[in-house]
Design a protein around this motif. Structure first.
Motif, PDB file in Angstrom:
ATOM      1  N   LEU A   1      47.130 -17.996  14.224  1.00  0.00           N
ATOM      2  CA  LEU A   1      46.880 -17.893  12.786  1.00  0.00           C
ATOM      3  C   LEU A   1      45.495 -17.289  12.578  1.00  0.00           C
ATOM      4  N   LEU A   2      45.435 -16.207  11.800  1.00  0.00           N
ATOM      5  CA  LEU A   2      44.167 -15.530  11.585  1.00  0.00           C
ATOM      6  C   LEU A   2      44.183 -14.929  10.181  1.00  0.00           C
ATOM      7  N   HIS A   3      43.280 -15.381   9.324  1.00  0.00           N
ATOM      8  CA  HIS A   3      43.221 -14.906   7.954  1.00  0.00           C
ATOM      9  C   HIS A   3      41.830 -14.341   7.662  1.00  0.00           C
ATOM     10  N   TYR A   4      41.791 -13.366   6.760  1.00  0.00           N
ATOM     11  CA  TYR A   4      40.532 -12.717   6.393  1.00  0.00           C
ATOM     12  C   TYR A   4      40.526 -12.396   4.900  1.00  0.00           C
ATOM     13  N   GLY A   5      39.428 -12.704   4.223  1.00  0.00           N
ATOM     14  CA  GLY A   5      39.252 -12.317   2.831  1.00  0.00           C
ATOM     15  C   GLY A   5      39.773 -13.349   1.852  1.00  0.00           C
ATOM     16  N   ASN A   6      39.450 -13.132   0.573  1.00  0.00           N
ATOM     17  CA  ASN A   6      39.929 -13.982  -0.504  1.00  0.00           C
ATOM     18  C   ASN A   6      40.369 -13.103  -1.666  1.00  0.00           C
ATOM     19  N   ASN A   7      40.767 -13.727  -2.755  1.00  0.00           N
ATOM     20  CA  ASN A   7      41.351 -12.972  -3.866  1.00  0.00           C
ATOM     21  C   ASN A   7      40.382 -11.989  -4.511  1.00  0.00           C
ATOM     22  N   GLU A   8      39.094 -12.152  -4.281  1.00  0.00           N
ATOM     23  CA  GLU A   8      38.111 -11.238  -4.871  1.00  0.00           C
ATOM     24  C   GLU A   8      37.871 -10.005  -3.996  1.00  0.00           C
ATOM     25  N   ASP A   9      38.313 -10.028  -2.749  1.00  0.00           N
ATOM     26  CA  ASP A   9      38.074  -8.922  -1.825  1.00  0.00           C
ATOM     27  C   ASP A   9      39.076  -7.794  -2.032  1.00  0.00           C
ATOM     28  N   GLU A  10      38.642  -6.561  -1.759  1.00  0.00           N
ATOM     29  CA  GLU A  10      39.535  -5.410  -1.899  1.00  0.00           C
ATOM     30  C   GLU A  10      40.599  -5.371  -0.815  1.00  0.00           C
TER      31      GLU A  10
ATOM     32  N   TYR B   1      54.774 -13.033  -5.947  1.00  0.00           N
ATOM     33  CA  TYR B   1      54.421 -11.718  -6.468  1.00  0.00           C
ATOM     34  C   TYR B   1      52.942 -11.773  -6.813  1.00  0.00           C
ATOM     35  N   HIS B   2      52.278 -10.647  -6.758  1.00  0.00           N
ATOM     36  CA  HIS B   2      50.839 -10.623  -6.983  1.00  0.00           C
ATOM     37  C   HIS B   2      50.420  -9.203  -7.336  1.00  0.00           C
ATOM     38  N   ALA B   3      49.206  -9.085  -7.851  1.00  0.00           N
ATOM     39  CA  ALA B   3      48.710  -7.779  -8.289  1.00  0.00           C
ATOM     40  C   ALA B   3      48.403  -6.848  -7.120  1.00  0.00           C
ATOM     41  N   SER B   4      48.115  -7.409  -5.957  1.00  0.00           N
ATOM     42  CA  SER B   4      47.757  -6.585  -4.801  1.00  0.00           C
ATOM     43  C   SER B   4      48.956  -5.800  -4.274  1.00  0.00           C
ATOM     44  N   TYR B   5      48.664  -4.661  -3.655  1.00  0.00           N
ATOM     45  CA  TYR B   5      49.668  -3.913  -2.914  1.00  0.00           C
ATOM     46  C   TYR B   5      49.733  -4.519  -1.511  1.00  0.00           C
ATOM     47  N   GLU B   6      50.934  -4.705  -1.000  1.00  0.00           N
ATOM     48  CA  GLU B   6      51.094  -5.429   0.262  1.00  0.00           C
ATOM     49  C   GLU B   6      51.742  -4.550   1.332  1.00  0.00           C
ATOM     50  N   LEU B   7      51.138  -4.568   2.507  1.00  0.00           N
ATOM     51  CA  LEU B   7      51.692  -3.888   3.680  1.00  0.00           C
ATOM     52  C   LEU B   7      52.040  -4.955   4.713  1.00  0.00           C
ATOM     53  N   TYR B   8      53.316  -5.053   5.052  1.00  0.00           N
ATOM     54  CA  TYR B   8      53.819  -6.069   5.981  1.00  0.00           C
ATOM     55  C   TYR B   8      54.322  -5.347   7.225  1.00  0.00           C
ATOM     56  N   TYR B   9      53.768  -5.701   8.392  1.00  0.00           N
ATOM     57  CA  TYR B   9      54.212  -5.085   9.655  1.00  0.00           C
ATOM     58  C   TYR B   9      54.716  -6.175  10.596  1.00  0.00           C
ATOM     59  N   LEU B  10      55.894  -5.949  11.155  1.00  0.00           N
ATOM     60  CA  LEU B  10      56.502  -6.914  12.065  1.00  0.00           C
ATOM     61  C   LEU B  10      56.268  -6.473  13.508  1.00  0.00           C
TER      62      LEU B  10
ATOM     63  N   ILE C   1      51.813  -9.210  10.592  1.00  0.00           N
ATOM     64  CA  ILE C   1      50.536  -9.104   9.907  1.00  0.00           C
ATOM     65  C   ILE C   1      50.802  -8.583   8.505  1.00  0.00           C
ATOM     66  N   VAL C   2      50.043  -9.089   7.546  1.00  0.00           N
ATOM     67  CA  VAL C   2      50.124  -8.616   6.172  1.00  0.00           C
ATOM     68  C   VAL C   2      48.723  -8.184   5.746  1.00  0.00           C
ATOM     69  N   LEU C   3      48.632  -6.975   5.198  1.00  0.00           N
ATOM     70  CA  LEU C   3      47.394  -6.490   4.598  1.00  0.00           C
ATOM     71  C   LEU C   3      47.604  -6.387   3.093  1.00  0.00           C
ATOM     72  N   TYR C   4      46.656  -6.901   2.333  1.00  0.00           N
ATOM     73  CA  TYR C   4      46.699  -6.833   0.874  1.00  0.00           C
ATOM     74  C   TYR C   4      45.583  -5.907   0.396  1.00  0.00           C
ATOM     75  N   PHE C   5      45.942  -4.938  -0.440  1.00  0.00           N
ATOM     76  CA  PHE C   5      44.971  -4.015  -1.008  1.00  0.00           C
ATOM     77  C   PHE C   5      44.923  -4.239  -2.516  1.00  0.00           C
ATOM     78  N   SER C   6      43.760  -4.578  -3.036  1.00  0.00           N
ATOM     79  CA  SER C   6      43.630  -4.802  -4.475  1.00  0.00           C
ATOM     80  C   SER C   6      43.797  -3.462  -5.203  1.00  0.00           C
ATOM     81  N   PRO C   7      44.245  -3.482  -6.462  1.00  0.00           N
ATOM     82  CA  PRO C   7      44.331  -2.224  -7.218  1.00  0.00           C
ATOM     83  C   PRO C   7      43.009  -1.460  -7.228  1.00  0.00           C
ATOM     84  N   GLY C   8      41.889  -2.189  -7.271  1.00  0.00           N
ATOM     85  CA  GLY C   8      40.588  -1.538  -7.299  1.00  0.00           C
ATOM     86  C   GLY C   8      40.230  -0.807  -6.015  1.00  0.00           C
ATOM     87  N   TYR C   9      40.902  -1.157  -4.906  1.00  0.00           N
ATOM     88  CA  TYR C   9      40.604  -0.497  -3.625  1.00  0.00           C
ATOM     89  C   TYR C   9      40.800   1.009  -3.730  1.00  0.00           C
ATOM     90  N   PHE C  10      41.827   1.427  -4.451  1.00  0.00           N
ATOM     91  CA  PHE C  10      42.182   2.847  -4.495  1.00  0.00           C
ATOM     92  C   PHE C  10      41.288   3.647  -5.438  1.00  0.00           C
TER      93      PHE C  10
END
Length: 292
Positions: free
Chosen positions: A9-18, A37-46, A89-98
């Protein structure tokens, strides 16, 4: 470092991070239990195993090496496929990241999430490169050397570019043919998405789609991972959130517009799914925009 050296188990960042990241190595059978569901864009890799993944109105069987790309505020859920054990692994990108990128690059990087094709199957070369980037990212998060945040940003950006290029190739547009059951449930989900403001009952939908009430209830859960009433409530609350953010319509009127016949039930469902009451949600959104 290889994947086996990464903790379970390995997590990084919080809801304020890009950018946020979650790695999980799960043994046995597992299905997501929370509404998602959430505002972030999600990339899920198996990395390994097999999963069922429901996104928006369709269900996909995904295998090691597959990517799922989830648009902002799209309802989604990962469920057990009958095969135990998986690493993802799941990566979340906030709308502001782009927003940091010029318009053409912003469009390129965001297109895989918004193009309506959630499943991307990488070829061997692309898969090896994607895993190289992801394992390098995970290694940095595990050891946290000086400057590891810069490395995470760099690896995540490279991965987004790789995925954007891969998803534009014609060969990735071919998806596995859905089963008749999956097609039927997708029809029903699309009907819910388009008519959530109207009364929606299992009996009425079973007649409309020529399927027994019990069979509809069972197959809806099997394909989407959500119970029928659960999905209807999620769809209505998600629209209520949008109206609270984007309009000045009263909370009472919004509850009616999104299909809740009982205001008390609306308040209960909204708080269960959002964590706050509708009025608190609106006030928090206003405060966040004023402080931005």
């Amino acid at each position: 470092m290889n994947l086996q050296c990464i903790p379970d188990l390995l997590h990084y960042g919080n809801n304020e991070d890009e950018i946020r990241a979650e790695f999980d190595r799960r043994c046995g059978h597992f299905s997501m239990i929370q509404n998602h569901y959430h505002a972030s864009y999600e990339l899920y890799y198996l990395f390994s195993g097999e999963r069922n993944y429901f996104v928006k109105d369709s269900s996909y069987r995904i295998r090691a090496g597959d990517l799922i790309l989830i648009d902002s505020n799209a309802v989604h859920k990962s469920t057990d496929s009958g095969i135990p054990d998986h690493e993802r692994i799941v990566l979340y990108f906030s709308p502001g990241y782009f927003d940091r990128f010029p318009a053409d690059e912003r469009e390129l990087l965001r297109a895989p999430f918004t193009g309506g094709r959630p499943l991307v199957s990488l070829n061997l070369q692309e898969r090896l490169r994607a895993e190289e980037l992801l394992i390098s990212l995970l290694n940095e998060l595990h050891t946290r050397p000086t400057g590891y945040r810069l490395h995470v940003q760099h690896m995540a950006g490279e991965l987004l570019l790789l995925v954007a290029r891969a998803s534009r190739k014609p060969e990735v547009s071919t998806m596995p043919e859905p089963t008749p059951v999956q097609r039927k449930v997708s029809e029903i989900v699309r009907h819910i998405n388009g008519h959530f403001a109207e009364p929606l009952e299992l009996d009425e939908l079973s007649r409309r789609f020529f399927i027994s009430r019990s069979h509809l209830s069972r197959t809806f859960k099997e394909v989407t991972g959500f119970g029928f009433a659960e999905y209807v409530n999620i769809t209505r609350v998600r629209e209520a959130q949008r109206l609270l953010r984007e309009t000045k319509t009263s909370v009472t009127r919004i509850s009616e517009q999104v299909g809740f016949e009982n205001f008390s039930h609306f308040g209960k469902m909204f708080k269960r799914l959002s964590g706050v009451s509708p009025r608190e949600y609106r006030n928090l959104d206003r405060a966040n925009r004023e402080n931005a």
